[in-house]
Design an enzyme around this catalytic site. Structure first.
Site, short mmCIF file in Angstrom:
data_model
loop_
_atom_site.label_atom_id
_atom_site.label_comp_id
_atom_site.label_asym_id
_atom_site.label_seq_id
_atom_site.Cartn_x
_atom_site.Cartn_y
_atom_site.Cartn_z
CB CYS A 48 2.04 53.10 24.78
SG CYS A 48 0.62 52.72 23.74
CG HIS A 250 -1.83 51.44 26.79
ND1 HIS A 250 -1.20 52.61 26.47
CD2 HIS A 250 -1.29 51.03 27.97
CE1 HIS A 250 -0.33 52.92 27.42
NE2 HIS A 250 -0.36 51.98 28.34
#
Length: 303
Positions: A48, A250
């Site tokens: 990510c 994230h």
């Protein structure tokens, strides 16, 4: 100008391609921008950090145009730039307006070229951005040097602040700025200055503040004292002086495109309200929410 923002979040739940038709309905066929595509990127195991940066750069239009133009040039040796150009071209030539694309070729080349990214661990998005931009710039400079040797290109080099001859590339034209640090000796009042080129600035962004305020805080005067005293050439000794001048989690990307905001979370793309931006812009006093703050912000200077 689109304004990409890369954000860190603690966790997310992804469902492959589930948002595609919903996004089209939410934007509306009549309002959907002509020749624009909104595609999520598949996460290949903690990638990510890479996906969020690629989305932000894709919606930095000057950068996108240069990368796409690179693809139409004569045969090039496979590199991060050729893989990035292939990825961007794959998005722009899609018949569908929304969907999901696996950046497998780019990730494979990234892991091949740099062992730091050759694993399934989470990496720092800022470090990856710097690596990518510098790698592309180095590649373009090497190609320009080769073309000069072959007599195919005129000299476009400039002198750097270190006195070296440096070729300007479109990476520098888009992202590079110059930071001037001035140091004033508090004993003799002598002032020395040093110019440094940069592709990004590490600025503390607080909630409910403007980027102008943050830049002013960044350039506030700093007093150098104790073990941090400044060596003054004029005094010939160390003196007190005044100077102005990695995260994991994230990553997602928030982009302003054609007047509305979109959230890219790997393979999920959603339209969000402008009020939601406040949740991601700037650090709060609540440490539990600090991981959901804006981490990399892209701005365009005004003339």
């Amino acid at each position: 100008m689109e304004m990409p923002v890369t954000v860190r979040k603690l966790a997310s739940v992804c469902t492959m391609g589930a948002s595609a038709s919903a996004l089209e309905k939410e934007i509306g066929l009549e309002q959907f921008p002509v020749d624009e595509h909104y595609f999520g990127l598949v996460n290949f195991g903690n990638t990510c950090y890479c996906n969020s940066v690629l989305q932000a750069l894709y919606f930095c239009r000057p950068f996108r145009e240069k990368v796409l133009a690179y693809k139409v040039q004569p045969c090039k040796k496979e590199s991060l730039l050729t893989c990035l150009s292939d990825l961007f071209n794959s998005i722009t030539t899609q018949k569908k307006k929304v969907g999901v694309i696996p950046p497998k070729k780019f990730i494979s080349q990234l892991r091949k070229e740099n062992e730091l990214f050759d694993n399934y661990m989470q990496q720092d998005a800022h470090e990856f951005l710097n690596y990518l931009l510098n790698t592309i710039a180095d590649l373009l400079q090497d190609e320009r040097k080769q073309e000069k040797q072959n007599g195919k290109l005129q000299n476009r080099s400039i002198e750097s602040h270190k006195g070296e001859k440096v070729d300007l590339t479109w990476v520098h034209e888009i992202f590079q700025g110059t930071l001037t640090n001035e140091t004033r000796c508090l004993n003799c009042e002598a002032v020395s200055s040093k110019d440094e080129d940069f592709l990004d600035l590490s600025v503390d962004v607080e909630q409910n503040t403007s980027i102008t305020h943050c830049l002013r805080e960044f350039s506030n005067t700093e007093t150098l004292c104790s073990e941090y005293k400044y060596y003054c050439e004029q005094c010939g000794s160390k003196q007190e002086a005044q100077k102005s001048g990695p995260n994991r989690g994230h990553y997602i990307t928030i982009v302003k495109s054609h007047g509305f905001w979109l959230l890219f979370d790997d393979d999920i793309v959603e339209k969000i309200d402008v009020q939601a931006i406040e949740e991601f812009y700037g650090l709060t006093s609540d440490s539990s929410k600090n991981s959901e703050s804006g981490y990399i912000l892209f701005y365009q200077s005004r003339d």
